[in-house]
Design an enzyme around this catalytic site. Structure first.
Site, PDB file in Angstrom:
ATOM      1  N   TRP A 225       0.842  -1.204   0.000  1.00 43.13           N
ATOM      2  CA  TRP A 225       0.000   0.000   0.000  1.00 43.13           C
ATOM      3  C   TRP A 225       0.880   1.258   0.000  1.00 43.13           C
ATOM      4  CZ3 TRP A 225      -3.827   1.505   4.546  1.00 43.13           C
ATOM      5  CH2 TRP A 225      -4.469   2.707   4.231  1.00 43.13           C
TER       6      TRP A 225
ATOM      7  N   ASP B 255       1.389  -8.198  -1.718  1.00 41.61           N
ATOM      8  CA  ASP B 255      -0.018  -7.788  -1.783  1.00 41.61           C
ATOM      9  C   ASP B 255      -0.108  -6.333  -2.216  1.00 41.61           C
ATOM     10  OD1 ASP B 255      -2.982  -8.292  -0.843  1.00 41.61           O
ATOM     11  OD2 ASP B 255      -2.396  -6.355  -0.017  1.00 41.61           O
TER      12      ASP B 255
ATOM     13  N   TYR C 106      -4.083   1.627  -4.672  1.00 30.96           N
ATOM     14  CA  TYR C 106      -2.880   2.119  -4.007  1.00 30.96           C
ATOM     15  C   TYR C 106      -2.074   2.996  -4.961  1.00 30.96           C
ATOM     16  CZ  TYR C 106      -3.924  -1.642  -0.654  1.00 30.96           C
ATOM     17  OH  TYR C 106      -4.531  -2.479   0.259  1.00 30.96           O
TER      18      TYR C 106
ATOM     19  N   GLN D 123      -8.913 -11.138   3.839  1.00 25.85           N
ATOM     20  CA  GLN D 123      -7.892 -10.195   4.289  1.00 25.85           C
ATOM     21  C   GLN D 123      -8.581  -9.122   5.120  1.00 25.85           C
ATOM     22  OE1 GLN D 123      -4.976  -6.812   2.410  1.00 25.85           O
ATOM     23  NE2 GLN D 123      -5.187  -8.710   1.241  1.00 25.85           N
TER      24      GLN D 123
ATOM     25  N   ARG E  88      -0.424   0.264  11.542  1.00 25.72           N
ATOM     26  CA  ARG E  88       0.109   1.393  10.774  1.00 25.72           C
ATOM     27  C   ARG E  88       1.328   2.043  11.425  1.00 25.72           C
ATOM     28  NH1 ARG E  88      -5.288   0.922   9.624  1.00 25.72           N
ATOM     29  NH2 ARG E  88      -5.955   1.453   7.522  1.00 25.72           N
TER      30      ARG E  88
ATOM     31  N   LYS F 245       7.985   3.701  17.820  1.00 27.04           N
ATOM     32  CA  LYS F 245       8.786   4.799  17.269  1.00 27.04           C
ATOM     33  C   LYS F 245       7.977   6.073  17.018  1.00 27.04           C
ATOM     34  CE  LYS F 245      11.966   1.543  15.068  1.00 27.04           C
ATOM     35  NZ  LYS F 245      12.525   1.035  13.782  1.00 27.04           N
TER      36      LYS F 245
ATOM     37  N   ARG G 226       9.019   0.743   3.996  1.00 22.96           N
ATOM     38  CA  ARG G 226       9.383   1.890   3.173  1.00 22.96           C
ATOM     39  C   ARG G 226      10.757   1.724   2.532  1.00 22.96           C
ATOM     40  NH1 ARG G 226       6.398   6.626   2.201  1.00 22.96           N
ATOM     41  NH2 ARG G 226       4.719   6.820   3.687  1.00 22.96           N
TER      42      ARG G 226
END
Length: 333
Positions: free
Chosen positions: A21, A52, A57, A190, A223, A229, A296
């Site tokens: 995503w 996935d 996205y 999912q 998320r 962090k 990322r």
């Protein structure tokens, strides 16, 4: 890496699956394509063979990036999971929410899984992904404007044509899954699931266990909030959807951090990161087959993959659960 079978099918996915995503940038404050490609390839090098993605996205950006990332990989060693039925280019179906694309233009998202829509979407996905088949094709959200029978019969046709190998759903409840399973060999659902979002345990998990359907859990790190962090006062990039979410309010970040501090000694004893401990606990829960983990960059992707190397005893899982039960976060309050 572990490679569990999905449902009763011959499809095997990596227990840690790459969630793409954020690779598309949309709703995550943008992305760096080069970093996303490196992350996918690094994950593959560490046993993460499943990816996935979805047309929504980045409105095609994620699928295009995934296609680039796997171009030089052996296709039969990679499992591509993508979706259909979440549209920004039509007003058909059910309005879902307002958004902005990666260029900052207003778009309206609609849930639409009518026959002609699916036929268009699968061809677009195959082209962007640079492949001639999709390993697992999933409806992105339930579309109440289209009979489930029409949707699933269309995907059945795609399976007979060889364009799709297996059928799954996303964000379906047990009743919707039961209806869909009358029309197709449904292998998976999912759904969101994490340490702090466990609502599926009441009805969906028992249904899937009883009927041998796999659960692919998305947002197992909620998320990123469970990484430890993100702290009170954190400033998100423009366009990052997390800024207004329940779990990212300062008071909840404080409470979550208190819980994470309570299980940090277990991570320290095991010599793993807090994120890896969180992922391994989540995968140990009943009915959970696969975790979809975004990254990322290559460093994050490798860390996610290595979570599978961690071993937790039943008593350690129970100890973490006891700490978790004291948190009592209610996003609906």
């Amino acid at each position: 890496m572990e490679y569990p079978s999905i449902g009763t099918s011959d499809l095997k996915l990596s227990a840690i699956t790459f969630g793409a995503w954020a690779a598309g940038g949309w709703m995550w404050g943008g992305n760096e394509e080069k970093d996303a490609i490196q992350a996918i390839r690094a994950a593959y090098d560490h046993g993460v063979t499943s990816i996935d993605t979805a047309p929504a996205y980045g409105q095609g950006a994620s699928e295009r990036i995934v296609g680039k990332a796997i171009r030089e990989l052996p296709r039969d060693k990679v499992q591509i999971l993508t979706k259909y039925g979440l549209r920004w280019d039509t007003t058909k179906g059910v309005f879902h929410f307002k958004s902005k694309d990666n260029q900052g233009q207003d778009i309206n998202m609609h849930k639409y899984a009518g026959r002609e829509g699916i036929i268009k979407e699968v061809e677009d996905s195959l082209r962007l992904l640079g492949t001639d088949y999709i390993d697992l094709y999933q409806i992105h959200w339930p579309d109440t404007s289209t009979p489930i029978a029409e949707t699933m019969d269309t995907v059945s046709d795609l399976i007979r044509q060889g364009k799709v190998r297996h059928a799954g759903v996303c964000n379906y409840d047990a009743t919707q899954m039961e209806e869909a399973a009358k029309h197709i060999n449904l292998v998976s659902d999912q759904v969101p699931y994490s340490m702090i979002k466990r609502g599926i345990e009441k009805e969906l998990v028992p249904y899937c266990i009883e009927n041998r359907k796999s659960i692919l859990a998305y947002s197992p790190m909620e998320r990123g909030v469970l990484s430890g962090k993100i702290h009170p006062g954190h400033v998100f990039a423009a366009g990052d959807h997390r800024a207004g979410l329940f779990y990212f309010k300062d008071e909840n970040l404080t409470r979550i951090q208190r819980f994470l501090d309570s299980i940090q000694p277990i991570a320290d004893e095991k010599g793993v990161s807090l994120s890896q401990l969180v992922l391994r606990w989540t995968l140990a829960q009943p009915g959970i087959t696969v975790l979809l983990c975004g990254a990322r960059n290559a460093t994050q992707a490798i860390s996610n993959a290595k979570a599978i190397e961690l071993s937790l005893s039943e008593s350690e899982v129970s100890s973490i659960t006891e700490h978790l039960n004291e948190l009592r976060l209610n996003p609906d309050a």
